[in-house]
Scaffold this active site. Structure first.
Site, PDB file in Angstrom:
ATOM      1  N   GLN A 198      -2.738  11.823 -15.371  1.00 25.42           N
ATOM      2  CA  GLN A 198      -2.959  13.087 -14.670  1.00 25.42           C
ATOM      3  C   GLN A 198      -1.779  14.013 -14.942  1.00 25.42           C
ATOM      4  O   GLN A 198      -0.624  13.641 -14.703  1.00 25.42           O
ATOM      5  CB  GLN A 198      -3.096  12.859 -13.163  1.00 25.42           C
ATOM      6  CG  GLN A 198      -3.314  14.123 -12.354  1.00 25.42           C
ATOM      7  CD  GLN A 198      -4.625  14.816 -12.718  1.00 25.42           C
ATOM      8  OE1 GLN A 198      -5.665  14.183 -12.841  1.00 25.42           O
ATOM      9  NE2 GLN A 198      -4.568  16.128 -12.902  1.00 25.42           N
TER      10      GLN A 198
ATOM     11  N   GLY B  55      -9.947   5.760  -6.549  1.00 26.67           N
ATOM     12  CA  GLY B  55     -10.058   7.115  -7.054  1.00 26.67           C
ATOM     13  C   GLY B  55      -9.784   8.083  -5.917  1.00 26.67           C
ATOM     14  O   GLY B  55      -9.098   7.752  -4.952  1.00 26.67           O
ATOM     15  N   TYR B  56     -10.325   9.287  -5.997  1.00 25.23           N
ATOM     16  CA  TYR B  56     -10.113  10.271  -4.943  1.00 25.23           C
ATOM     17  C   TYR B  56     -10.806   9.806  -3.663  1.00 25.23           C
ATOM     18  O   TYR B  56     -11.990   9.503  -3.655  1.00 25.23           O
ATOM     19  CB  TYR B  56     -10.625  11.643  -5.376  1.00 25.23           C
ATOM     20  CG  TYR B  56      -9.728  12.291  -6.404  1.00 25.23           C
ATOM     21  CD1 TYR B  56      -8.610  13.019  -6.005  1.00 25.23           C
ATOM     22  CD2 TYR B  56      -9.977  12.153  -7.764  1.00 25.23           C
ATOM     23  CE1 TYR B  56      -7.763  13.607  -6.935  1.00 25.23           C
ATOM     24  CE2 TYR B  56      -9.133  12.733  -8.706  1.00 25.23           C
ATOM     25  CZ  TYR B  56      -8.033  13.458  -8.283  1.00 25.23           C
ATOM     26  OH  TYR B  56      -7.195  14.027  -9.215  1.00 25.23           O
TER      27      TYR B  56
ATOM     28  N   ILE C 222       4.178   7.341  -2.457  1.00 23.36           N
ATOM     29  CA  ILE C 222       4.356   8.779  -2.318  1.00 23.36           C
ATOM     30  C   ILE C 222       4.035   9.472  -3.637  1.00 23.36           C
ATOM     31  O   ILE C 222       3.955   8.840  -4.687  1.00 23.36           O
ATOM     32  CB  ILE C 222       5.795   9.150  -1.899  1.00 23.36           C
ATOM     33  CG1 ILE C 222       6.798   8.715  -2.994  1.00 23.36           C
ATOM     34  CG2 ILE C 222       6.139   8.541  -0.553  1.00 23.36           C
ATOM     35  CD1 ILE C 222       8.196   9.259  -2.764  1.00 23.36           C
ATOM     36  N   THR C 223       3.843  10.778  -3.557  1.00 25.15           N
ATOM     37  CA  THR C 223       3.773  11.621  -4.745  1.00 25.15           C
ATOM     38  C   THR C 223       4.852  12.692  -4.634  1.00 25.15           C
ATOM     39  O   THR C 223       5.296  13.044  -3.540  1.00 25.15           O
ATOM     40  CB  THR C 223       2.402  12.313  -4.880  1.00 25.15           C
ATOM     41  OG1 THR C 223       2.171  13.117  -3.713  1.00 25.15           O
ATOM     42  CG2 THR C 223       1.287  11.288  -5.022  1.00 25.15           C
TER      43      THR C 223
ATOM     44  N   ASN D  20       0.806  -1.224   0.000  1.00 23.16           N
ATOM     45  CA  ASN D  20       0.000   0.000   0.000  1.00 23.16           C
ATOM     46  C   ASN D  20       0.839   1.275   0.000  1.00 23.16           C
ATOM     47  O   ASN D  20       0.418   2.291  -0.555  1.00 23.16           O
ATOM     48  CB  ASN D  20      -0.919   0.000   1.227  1.00 23.16           C
ATOM     49  CG  ASN D  20      -1.523   1.354   1.497  1.00 23.16           C
ATOM     50  OD1 ASN D  20      -2.417   1.816   0.784  1.00 23.16           O
ATOM     51  ND2 ASN D  20      -1.021   2.036   2.524  1.00 23.16           N
ATOM     52  N   ALA D  21       2.009   1.253   0.608  1.00 16.71           N
ATOM     53  CA  ALA D  21       2.795   2.473   0.784  1.00 16.71           C
ATOM     54  C   ALA D  21       3.140   3.122  -0.554  1.00 16.71           C
ATOM     55  O   ALA D  21       3.446   2.439  -1.533  1.00 16.71           O
ATOM     56  CB  ALA D  21       4.071   2.162   1.559  1.00 16.71           C
TER      57      ALA D  21
ATOM     58  N   GLN E  81       1.759  14.467 -12.929  1.00 17.56           N
ATOM     59  CA  GLN E  81       2.047  13.245 -12.185  1.00 17.56           C
ATOM     60  C   GLN E  81       2.622  12.150 -13.089  1.00 17.56           C
ATOM     61  O   GLN E  81       2.292  10.976 -12.952  1.00 17.56           O
ATOM     62  CB  GLN E  81       0.783  12.716 -11.508  1.00 17.56           C
ATOM     63  CG  GLN E  81       0.320  13.524 -10.315  1.00 17.56           C
ATOM     64  CD  GLN E  81      -0.694  12.770  -9.468  1.00 17.56           C
ATOM     65  OE1 GLN E  81      -1.481  11.967  -9.961  1.00 17.56           O
ATOM     66  NE2 GLN E  81      -0.679  13.023  -8.170  1.00 17.56           N
TER      67      GLN E  81
ATOM     68  N   TYR F 125       4.322   9.525 -10.909  1.00 17.27           N
ATOM     69  CA  TYR F 125       3.356   8.745 -10.132  1.00 17.27           C
ATOM     70  C   TYR F 125       2.540   7.812 -11.030  1.00 17.27           C
ATOM     71  O   TYR F 125       2.365   6.630 -10.718  1.00 17.27           O
ATOM     72  CB  TYR F 125       2.433   9.701  -9.378  1.00 17.27           C
ATOM     73  CG  TYR F 125       1.396   9.024  -8.512  1.00 17.27           C
ATOM     74  CD1 TYR F 125       1.746   8.484  -7.280  1.00 17.27           C
ATOM     75  CD2 TYR F 125       0.069   8.926  -8.922  1.00 17.27           C
ATOM     76  CE1 TYR F 125       0.797   7.882  -6.473  1.00 17.27           C
ATOM     77  CE2 TYR F 125      -0.884   8.329  -8.122  1.00 17.27           C
ATOM     78  CZ  TYR F 125      -0.518   7.799  -6.900  1.00 17.27           C
ATOM     79  OH  TYR F 125      -1.460   7.188  -6.113  1.00 17.27           O
TER      80      TYR F 125
END
Length: 236
Positions: free
Chosen positions: A137, A174-175, A81-82, A78-79, A140, A143
């Site tokens: 996106q 999603g968000y 970053i952006t 799960n970990a 990004q 990412y």
């Protein structure tokens, strides 16, 4: 067989929700963190500091867990970053940091755990990707590349694990209502909500519930799949 789940990035946001959900389902959980130390002890959860981008750090953790009789047979990657920037302004460091944490880390933990799963003829691996892996996106590129790579990793590994009782799937939120999203400017957040057909953000618990199903015995025939949890914002 005792089911032991390792959740990376398990001290906040979606990772914390996954940890809490798995506890309610009766799993023993190891939750890793790097920058955000948990504020409290939780029954049936062992928190461990880990740099997932470092192979030696991952190996040391797995040795410790093995000695404790807590070697995981369920892995939730799960970990992540952006480090956003328009591509023409992106630095090599920004590119490398995101790729290392979001993608390279998949090898560091998954390879040794997958090897043990093959020996035991059982395993569940869930990789958390993103809606932007497929939708894209602006700002990004690093990412999106890392999360698209996560989906390719999942599909290939699922083929290798299928005959050994190992399922490998991706969940692409999603968000979602996390601290990071809620810190956006109100007008930006409002615009995002209006672009989502269901009219709201996902809750972290909805993402966790999807993960809970995919590691259950009921999902033993489900592998190599990507599950979009985005309120129809993007339909693949």
């Amino acid at each position: 067989m005792k089911k032991i789940a390792l959740v990376t990035g398990g001290s906040k946001g979606i990772g914390s929700a996954i940890v809490n959900h798995l506890i309610t389902l009766g799993y023993q959980v190891i939750a890793t963190y790097n920058t955000t130390k948990p504020n409290e002890k939780i029954e049936n959860v062992l928190f461990k500091k880990l740099d997932i981008s470092c192979f030696d750090s991952c190996s040391k953790l797995l040795e410790e867990l093995d000695a404790l009789g807590l070697y995981p047979n369920i892995l939730i990657n799960n970990a992540g970053i952006t480090n956003d920037a328009m591509f023409h302004k992106m630095t090599p460091e920004s590119w490398e940091n995101v790729i290392n944490v979001n993608l390279r880390s998949l090898f560091n933990l998954t390879q040794p755990i997958f090897t043990r799963m093959r020996e035991n003829k059982f395993g569940r691996i869930i990789n958390i990707s993103s809606i932007n892996a497929n939708k894209g996106q602006a700002g990004q590129v690093n990412y999106c590349a890392s999360k698209a790579g996560t989906q390719g990793f999942t599909k290939a590994l699922a083929l290798e694990g299928a005959r050994h009782g190992i399922t490998v799937n991706t969940v692409s939120p999603g968000y979602t209502e996390t601290d990071m999203v809620n810190k956006m400017k109100p007008e930006v957040l409002d615009s995002i909500k209006k672009s989502i057909p269901v009219g709201r953000l996902a809750s972290v618990n909805e993402i966790a519930a999807q993960v809970g199903f995919l590691i259950s015995d009921s999902a033993a025939y489900t592998t190599g799949a990507n599950f979009e949890v985005n309120g129809a914002m993007y339909c693949s």
